[in-house]
Design a protein around this motif. Structure first.
Motif, PDB file in Angstrom:
ATOM      1  N   LEU A 176       0.932  -1.054   0.042  1.00 16.62           N
ATOM      2  CA  LEU A 176       0.062  -0.084   0.027  1.00 16.62           C
ATOM      3  C   LEU A 176       1.141   1.228  -0.144  1.00 16.62           C
ATOM      4  O   LEU A 176       1.766   1.308   0.801  1.00 16.62           O
ATOM      5  CB  LEU A 176      -0.825  -0.046   1.358  1.00 16.62           C
ATOM      6  N   GLU A 177       0.770   2.043  -0.947  1.00 19.84           N
ATOM      7  CA  GLU A 177       1.438   3.354  -1.185  1.00 19.84           C
ATOM      8  C   GLU A 177       0.654   4.523  -1.064  1.00 19.84           C
ATOM      9  O   GLU A 177      -0.391   4.682  -1.501  1.00 19.84           O
ATOM     10  CB  GLU A 177       2.203   3.312  -2.378  1.00 19.84           C
ATOM     11  N   ALA A 178       1.239   5.541  -0.136  1.00 13.93           N
ATOM     12  CA  ALA A 178       0.245   6.964   0.037  1.00 13.93           C
ATOM     13  C   ALA A 178       1.130   8.077  -0.105  1.00 13.93           C
ATOM     14  O   ALA A 178       2.480   7.657   0.158  1.00 13.93           O
ATOM     15  CB  ALA A 178      -0.494   6.552   1.317  1.00 13.93           C
ATOM     16  N   LEU A 179       0.637   8.910  -0.351  1.00 13.69           N
ATOM     17  CA  LEU A 179       1.195  10.427  -0.356  1.00 13.69           C
ATOM     18  C   LEU A 179       0.508  11.409   0.693  1.00 13.69           C
ATOM     19  O   LEU A 179      -0.864  11.526   0.686  1.00 13.69           O
ATOM     20  CB  LEU A 179       1.197  10.800  -1.550  1.00 13.69           C
ATOM     21  N   VAL A 180       1.369  11.855   1.551  1.00 13.34           N
ATOM     22  CA  VAL A 180       0.493  12.619   2.582  1.00 13.34           C
ATOM     23  C   VAL A 180       1.101  14.135   2.246  1.00 13.34           C
ATOM     24  O   VAL A 180       2.461  14.492   2.305  1.00 13.34           O
ATOM     25  CB  VAL A 180       1.021  12.595   4.070  1.00 13.34           C
ATOM     26  N   PRO A 181       0.277  14.784   1.567  1.00  8.21           N
ATOM     27  CA  PRO A 181       0.746  16.341   1.110  1.00  8.21           C
ATOM     28  C   PRO A 181       1.088  17.349   2.083  1.00  8.21           C
ATOM     29  O   PRO A 181       0.335  17.038   3.247  1.00  8.21           O
ATOM     30  CB  PRO A 181      -0.458  16.871   0.304  1.00  8.21           C
ATOM     31  N   LYS A 182       1.969  18.115   1.997  1.00 10.92           N
ATOM     32  CA  LYS A 182       2.244  19.184   2.813  1.00 10.92           C
ATOM     33  C   LYS A 182       2.539  18.590   4.425  1.00 10.92           C
ATOM     34  O   LYS A 182       1.721  19.186   5.081  1.00 10.92           O
ATOM     35  CB  LYS A 182       1.404  20.325   2.760  1.00 10.92           C
ATOM     36  N   ALA A 183       3.373  17.745   4.605  1.00 10.75           N
ATOM     37  CA  ALA A 183       3.429  17.080   5.927  1.00 10.75           C
ATOM     38  C   ALA A 183       5.075  16.902   6.262  1.00 10.75           C
ATOM     39  O   ALA A 183       5.680  17.084   5.479  1.00 10.75           O
ATOM     40  CB  ALA A 183       2.796  15.479   5.850  1.00 10.75           C
ATOM     41  N   ASP A 184       5.096  16.774   7.589  1.00 11.65           N
ATOM     42  CA  ASP A 184       6.325  16.530   8.133  1.00 11.65           C
ATOM     43  C   ASP A 184       6.615  14.959   8.304  1.00 11.65           C
ATOM     44  O   ASP A 184       5.737  14.417   9.221  1.00 11.65           O
ATOM     45  CB  ASP A 184       6.576  17.308   9.458  1.00 11.65           C
ATOM     46  N   GLU A 217       7.980  18.872   0.029  1.00 10.50           N
ATOM     47  CA  GLU A 217       6.901  19.202   1.035  1.00 10.50           C
ATOM     48  C   GLU A 217       6.038  18.057   1.505  1.00 10.50           C
ATOM     49  O   GLU A 217       5.294  18.190   2.526  1.00 10.50           O
ATOM     50  CB  GLU A 217       6.116  20.232   0.705  1.00 10.50           C
ATOM     51  N   ASP A 218       6.141  16.959   0.923  1.00 10.43           N
ATOM     52  CA  ASP A 218       5.402  15.771   1.198  1.00 10.43           C
ATOM     53  C   ASP A 218       5.859  14.607   1.720  1.00 10.43           C
ATOM     54  O   ASP A 218       7.152  14.755   1.808  1.00 10.43           O
ATOM     55  CB  ASP A 218       4.604  15.229   0.009  1.00 10.43           C
ATOM     56  N   VAL A 219       5.106  13.628   2.455  1.00  9.00           N
ATOM     57  CA  VAL A 219       5.371  12.294   2.812  1.00  9.00           C
ATOM     58  C   VAL A 219       5.044  11.136   2.014  1.00  9.00           C
ATOM     59  O   VAL A 219       3.735  11.191   1.731  1.00  9.00           O
ATOM     60  CB  VAL A 219       5.138  12.525   4.484  1.00  9.00           C
ATOM     61  N   THR A 220       5.875  10.381   1.817  1.00 10.34           N
ATOM     62  CA  THR A 220       5.458   9.110   1.219  1.00 10.34           C
ATOM     63  C   THR A 220       5.452   8.275   2.431  1.00 10.34           C
ATOM     64  O   THR A 220       6.198   7.954   3.164  1.00 10.34           O
ATOM     65  CB  THR A 220       6.397   8.631  -0.055  1.00 10.34           C
ATOM     66  N   VAL A 221       4.418   7.098   2.155  1.00  8.98           N
ATOM     67  CA  VAL A 221       4.322   6.152   3.278  1.00  8.98           C
ATOM     68  C   VAL A 221       3.998   4.815   2.251  1.00  8.98           C
ATOM     69  O   VAL A 221       3.220   4.722   1.498  1.00  8.98           O
ATOM     70  CB  VAL A 221       2.799   6.408   3.924  1.00  8.98           C
ATOM     71  N   GLY A 224      -7.449   8.260   9.183  1.00  3.56           N
ATOM     72  CA  GLY A 224      -7.871   8.757  10.520  1.00  3.56           C
ATOM     73  C   GLY A 224      -6.701   9.477  11.106  1.00  3.56           C
ATOM     74  O   GLY A 224      -6.913  10.495  11.854  1.00  3.56           O
ATOM     75  N   LEU A 225      -5.485   8.784  11.026  1.00  2.37           N
ATOM     76  CA  LEU A 225      -4.190   9.352  11.584  1.00  2.37           C
ATOM     77  C   LEU A 225      -3.726  10.731  10.950  1.00  2.37           C
ATOM     78  O   LEU A 225      -3.315  11.482  11.711  1.00  2.37           O
ATOM     79  CB  LEU A 225      -3.396   8.161  11.705  1.00  2.37           C
ATOM     80  N   LEU A 226      -3.853  10.721   9.880  1.00  2.00           N
ATOM     81  CA  LEU A 226      -3.246  11.654   8.811  1.00  2.00           C
ATOM     82  C   LEU A 226      -4.102  12.692   8.010  1.00  2.00           C
ATOM     83  O   LEU A 226      -3.632  13.430   7.377  1.00  2.00           O
ATOM     84  CB  LEU A 226      -2.244  10.814   7.852  1.00  2.00           C
ATOM     85  N   GLY A 227      -5.456  12.480   7.957  1.00  2.00           N
ATOM     86  CA  GLY A 227      -6.356  13.469   7.617  1.00  2.00           C
ATOM     87  C   GLY A 227      -6.921  12.875   5.935  1.00  2.00           C
ATOM     88  O   GLY A 227      -6.246  11.659   5.550  1.00  2.00           O
ATOM     89  N   GLU A 245      -6.806  14.392   3.215  1.00  2.00           N
ATOM     90  CA  GLU A 245      -5.970  15.041   2.009  1.00  2.00           C
ATOM     91  C   GLU A 245      -4.879  13.682   1.595  1.00  2.00           C
ATOM     92  O   GLU A 245      -4.398  13.730   0.471  1.00  2.00           O
ATOM     93  CB  GLU A 245      -5.283  16.025   2.580  1.00  2.00           C
ATOM     94  N   ILE A 246      -4.801  12.745   2.209  1.00  2.00           N
ATOM     95  CA  ILE A 246      -3.910  11.567   1.973  1.00  2.00           C
ATOM     96  C   ILE A 246      -4.332  10.975   0.471  1.00  2.00           C
ATOM     97  O   ILE A 246      -5.542  10.879   0.383  1.00  2.00           O
ATOM     98  CB  ILE A 246      -3.685  10.461   2.997  1.00  2.00           C
ATOM     99  N   VAL A 247      -3.321  10.863  -0.217  1.00  2.00           N
ATOM    100  CA  VAL A 247      -3.581  10.045  -1.635  1.00  2.00           C
ATOM    101  C   VAL A 247      -3.069   8.664  -1.691  1.00  2.00           C
ATOM    102  O   VAL A 247      -1.956   8.563  -1.474  1.00  2.00           O
ATOM    103  CB  VAL A 247      -3.065  10.975  -2.663  1.00  2.00           C
ATOM    104  N   PHE A 248      -3.925   8.062  -1.787  1.00  2.00           N
ATOM    105  CA  PHE A 248      -3.407   6.438  -2.128  1.00  2.00           C
ATOM    106  C   PHE A 248      -3.184   6.126  -3.819  1.00  2.00           C
ATOM    107  O   PHE A 248      -4.125   6.473  -4.497  1.00  2.00           O
ATOM    108  CB  PHE A 248      -4.419   5.463  -1.739  1.00  2.00           C
TER     109      PHE A 248
END
Length: 157
Positions: free
Chosen positions: A6-14, A99-103, A138-141, A143-146
């Motif tokens: 599972l891959e996701a992008l959390v925009p404008k996150a630390d 500015e983004d975080v990949t998970v 729930g944890l990250l909002g 805005e997360i993009v899968f």
């Protein structure tokens, strides 16, 4: 054996903030009905043991896992110690990209029912994916993009 990614992008996150939220396993139950409870039993430096109770179909899956947490590398590796799976292990990997975080969440599992694997494994794979996405939302909002997922993979142990 089934393997998911599972891959996701959390925009404008630390990444450090995102990592702290993901490693807070007891909060997972707040974000999906599938997770009944997660208890962190023991903390020993960067290694902890957690106990999980998860709704699955008309029953309950329970297991204990060992989690190796590397905050510097933003990586968590987990492996079942005992429980209802024959095998369940995987990892979380985070990275700051501008500015983004990949998970990236990867897991391999074997429910130990070879005669029912063709029926049960796809259901378990779908449930794991859906509930992991719900937890991350729930944890990250919202805005997360899968990223679109590929077909589930069968691997041989």
């Amino acid at each position: 054996m089934r393997r998911i990614r599972l891959e996701a992008l959390v925009p404008k996150a630390d990444a450090a903030v995102v990592f702290e939220r993901i490693r807070d396993f007891p909060r997972y139950a707040d974000h999906t009905d599938a997770v009944r409870e997660v208890r962190v039993e023991r903390i020993d430096g960067d290694v902890l043991t957690s106990t999980w109770s998860v709704n699955f179909r008309n029953g309950l899956l329970c297991w204990r896992e060992r989690d190796h947490i590397d905050g510097d590398a933003m990586h968590i590796a987990f492996a079942q110690i005992d429980g209802d799976f024959d095998r369940f292990d995987g990892s979380w990997q985070l990275a700051q990209v501008g500015e983004d975080v990949t998970v990236v969440f990867v897991a391999a599992f074997d429910l130990g029912m070879p005669s029912l694997a063709a029926i049960i494994d796809p259901i378990a794979e779908r449930a794991l994916r859906e509930h992991t996405e719900a937890v991350l939302r729930g944890l990250l909002g919202e805005e997360i993009v899968f990223r679109p997922h590929r077909q589930p993979e069968e691997i041989r142990s």
